[in-house]
Design a protein around this motif. Structure first.
Motif, PDB file in Angstrom:
ATOM      1  N   THR A  40       0.842  -1.286  -0.188  1.00  0.00           N
ATOM      2  CA  THR A  40      -0.108   0.086  -0.676  1.00  0.00           C
ATOM      3  C   THR A  40       0.753   0.957  -0.354  1.00  0.00           C
ATOM      4  O   THR A  40       0.684   2.202  -0.751  1.00  0.00           O
ATOM      5  CB  THR A  40      -1.115   0.231   1.005  1.00  0.00           C
ATOM      6  N   SER A  93       3.979   1.644  -2.536  1.00  0.00           N
ATOM      7  CA  SER A  93       3.099   2.051  -4.410  1.00  0.00           C
ATOM      8  C   SER A  93       3.443   3.354  -4.326  1.00  0.00           C
ATOM      9  O   SER A  93       3.740   3.862  -5.282  1.00  0.00           O
ATOM     10  CB  SER A  93       2.151   1.231  -4.717  1.00  0.00           C
ATOM     11  N   PHE A 149      -3.355  -5.260   1.862  1.00  0.00           N
ATOM     12  CA  PHE A 149      -4.117  -4.289   1.337  1.00  0.00           C
ATOM     13  C   PHE A 149      -5.553  -5.332   0.692  1.00  0.00           C
ATOM     14  O   PHE A 149      -6.183  -4.683  -0.394  1.00  0.00           O
ATOM     15  CB  PHE A 149      -2.969  -3.477   0.686  1.00  0.00           C
ATOM     16  N   ARG A 199     -11.688  -1.174   0.053  1.00  0.00           N
ATOM     17  CA  ARG A 199     -11.468  -0.338   1.203  1.00  0.00           C
ATOM     18  C   ARG A 199     -12.292   0.296   1.584  1.00  0.00           C
ATOM     19  O   ARG A 199     -12.716   0.943   0.152  1.00  0.00           O
ATOM     20  CB  ARG A 199      -9.755  -0.380   1.529  1.00  0.00           C
ATOM     21  N   TRP A 230      -6.136  10.129  -5.222  1.00  0.00           N
ATOM     22  CA  TRP A 230      -7.318   9.465  -5.770  1.00  0.00           C
ATOM     23  C   TRP A 230      -7.552   9.204  -6.972  1.00  0.00           C
ATOM     24  O   TRP A 230      -7.046   8.943  -7.599  1.00  0.00           O
ATOM     25  CB  TRP A 230      -7.531   8.562  -5.103  1.00  0.00           C
ATOM     26  N   PRO A 262      -8.218  -2.033  -3.675  1.00  0.00           N
ATOM     27  CA  PRO A 262      -7.149  -1.998  -2.980  1.00  0.00           C
ATOM     28  C   PRO A 262      -6.073  -2.450  -3.598  1.00  0.00           C
ATOM     29  O   PRO A 262      -4.979  -1.655  -3.968  1.00  0.00           O
ATOM     30  CB  PRO A 262      -7.256  -2.426  -1.602  1.00  0.00           C
ATOM     31  N   GLU A 263      -6.571  -3.287  -4.452  1.00  0.00           N
ATOM     32  CA  GLU A 263      -4.957  -4.756  -5.959  1.00  0.00           C
ATOM     33  C   GLU A 263      -5.496  -3.890  -7.027  1.00  0.00           C
ATOM     34  O   GLU A 263      -3.965  -3.835  -7.277  1.00  0.00           O
ATOM     35  CB  GLU A 263      -6.298  -6.070  -6.073  1.00  0.00           C
ATOM     36  N   VAL A 308      -3.389  -0.561  -5.167  1.00  0.00           N
ATOM     37  CA  VAL A 308      -1.248  -1.242  -5.623  1.00  0.00           C
ATOM     38  C   VAL A 308      -0.507  -0.946  -7.015  1.00  0.00           C
ATOM     39  O   VAL A 308       0.165  -0.190  -7.131  1.00  0.00           O
ATOM     40  CB  VAL A 308      -1.124  -2.255  -4.650  1.00  0.00           C
ATOM     41  N   ASP A 317      -2.558  -6.611   9.839  1.00  0.00           N
ATOM     42  CA  ASP A 317      -2.325  -5.124   9.946  1.00  0.00           C
ATOM     43  C   ASP A 317      -1.310  -4.928  10.747  1.00  0.00           C
ATOM     44  O   ASP A 317      -1.484  -5.501  11.931  1.00  0.00           O
ATOM     45  CB  ASP A 317      -3.242  -4.030  10.089  1.00  0.00           C
ATOM     46  N   PHE A 323      -5.365   2.525   4.892  1.00  0.00           N
ATOM     47  CA  PHE A 323      -5.473   2.432   2.784  1.00  0.00           C
ATOM     48  C   PHE A 323      -6.009   3.806   2.623  1.00  0.00           C
ATOM     49  O   PHE A 323      -5.524   4.271   1.282  1.00  0.00           O
ATOM     50  CB  PHE A 323      -6.746   1.038   3.054  1.00  0.00           C
ATOM     51  N   ALA A 381      -3.472   6.168   1.602  1.00  0.00           N
ATOM     52  CA  ALA A 381      -2.154   5.581   1.078  1.00  0.00           C
ATOM     53  C   ALA A 381      -1.569   6.661   0.409  1.00  0.00           C
ATOM     54  O   ALA A 381      -0.184   7.042   0.190  1.00  0.00           O
ATOM     55  CB  ALA A 381      -2.486   4.376   0.410  1.00  0.00           C
TER      56      ALA A 381
END
Ligand code: FAD
Length: 388
Positions: free
Chosen positions: A19, A22, A51, A56, A79, A155-156, A159, A320, A349, A352
């Protein structure tokens, strides 16, 4: 600079490309002329980190306190920048709904955050909740707060996308390479890995639940906690799609649950919080959720959302790194050549990309306008001392 040709020289090495790693790579890659290397023990967007698990929650109206709101708003801007750069959908703008009895401390602190920053929101009483969000069983004393800037993060995808954007801008990433140790000297840091040695002027440690393996001096501040995710099937999936249901938190009779609308077309994430004892390392994670824990989670899920079938269709266990007061550690360590972000405490998250920007600032300039004094090691040690 190393004279040994088997040693790679870089300006900044990022240890752990999950997280925070990246996002730090992405922000560092925006600085012209910087040689940046990410080192990750697993592959890209793997399933072992903190993550994984499909979604999330992003909330702008932090129940954790107003100190987090500037970073949350900056994260939201980033984001959206990551989405615009990549053309991928990462932050689903579905809103974040908190439901619980009026006066509940989390709802009160959410309202304080909303008022302090004049955040767009809607307040619903029990009748309003029943009319607009019939997915929930609502009691007369319940209220709902819809954080209109909130939403669901992927999340995937996030990242992988941040890493790809960093690589496209010139950063390098080595996967399936474990960092074994860090040794700081007057000129830089020697990073010993399972596949050779790297000399770095600066190092960013974003190793999540594994942080104390490379920075054992943080052992007194960090432990690891297990977190369960559970998915249930509604009988009427059309009521649980992202156009009908925001990401949500529900507090009922002392049980806290969170969840997200259906992203797979047949189930929703709905996670009544299962408690486990703290552990030291991800290798000590519980191997399974017991049948009793699953039955309890199903009972709570159906009590909160009566349309759900109480037997979960999917579950998983994650971890975590956690600090005693759930405030993250983001600071320089030692002489300042090593920078760390850890202790995201089940909550990191959403922040991030903003924390990635803090790490990039700290590694290149030694300071960041986004670094809150509470995140520093000195701040943590003061609070730990005060708590004794
Ligand atoms: C189940 C669950 C639900 C959550 N829900 C939310 C939510 O709704 N909203 C929210 O904001 N937050 C949420 N969180 C919290 C958030 O996901 C975490 O705080 C965040 O992902 C932590 O990021 P990290 O970078 O510290 O760790 P990670 O993402 O795990 O990254 C650490 C990386 O370092 C690598 N690494 C470690 N050691 C080494 C080494 N020695 N050499 C090379 N690589 C190494 C690891 O393989 C990993 O890729 C949730 C967490 C969990 C577990």
């Amino acid at each position: 600079m190393s004279s040994d040709s088997t040693v790679t020289d870089v300006d900044v090495a990022v240890i752990g490309v999950g997280t925070m790693g990246s996002m730090a790579l992405w922000r560092l890659s925006r600085r012209p002329g910087l040689r940046v290397l990410g080192i990750e023990q697993y592959g890209p967007a793997h399933t072992h980190g903190s993550f994984s698990g499909e979604s999330r929650l992003y909330r702008a109206a932090a129940k954790e306190g107003q100190l987090y709101i500037p970073a949350l708003l900056e994260a939201r801007r980033l984001w959206q920048e990551l989405e615009a750069e990549s053309g991928r959908s990462i932050l689903l703008p579905v809103g974040a709904l908190s439901v619980g009895p009026a006066g509940h401390q989390d709802l009160e602190s959410t309202l304080r955050s909303i008022r302090a920053y004049d955040l767009p929101h809607r307040l619903l009483d029990a009748d309003g909740l029943r009319a607009e969000f019939p997915q929930f069983a609502v009691r007369a004393e319940d209220i709902g707060i819809l954080d209109e800037l909130g939403g669901g993060l992927r999340p995937e995808v996030a990242v992988m996308t941040a890493t790809e954007q960093a690589v496209a801008a010139g950063a390098e990433v080595r996967y399936h390479t474990e960092v074994l140790s860090l040794a700081e000297d007057a000129d830089g840091v020697t990073v010993t890995t399972s596949a050779g040695t790297v000399r770095a002027a600066r190092v960013v440690v974003t190793a999540g639940s594994w942080t104390t393996r490379v920075l054992p001096e943080l052992h007194s501040l960090l432990h690891v906690e297990a977190y369960a995710l559970t998915w249930f099937m509604p009988r009427h999936i059309d009521r649980f799609t992202p156009d009908r249901l925001p990401v949500f938190m529900r507090d009922l009779d002392g049980v806290h649950a969170f969840g997200a609308p259906s992203l797979d077309g047949y189930s929703i994430k709905m996670c009544p919080k299962i408690d486990w004892d703290p552990i030291d390392h991800p290798s000590q994670l519980p191997a399974r959720i017991t049948p009793e824990q699953l039955a309890w989670a199903g009972e709570q899920a159906q009590r909160m959302m009566p349309d759900l079938v109480p037997d979960p269709v999917r579950w998983s266990i994650h971890h975590d790194s956690v600090t005693p007061d759930h405030v993250p550690v983001i600071d320089r360590v030692g002489t300042g050549r090593i920078v760390v972000a850890a202790g995201m405490s089940g909550n990191g998250f959403k922040f991030a990309p903003a924390y990635g920007a803090v790490l990039a600032d700290l590694a290149t300039e030694g300071a960041s306008p986004w670094q809150h004094p509470m995140f520093t090691l000195a701040g943590h040690l003061d609070r730990a001392g005060a708590a004794v």
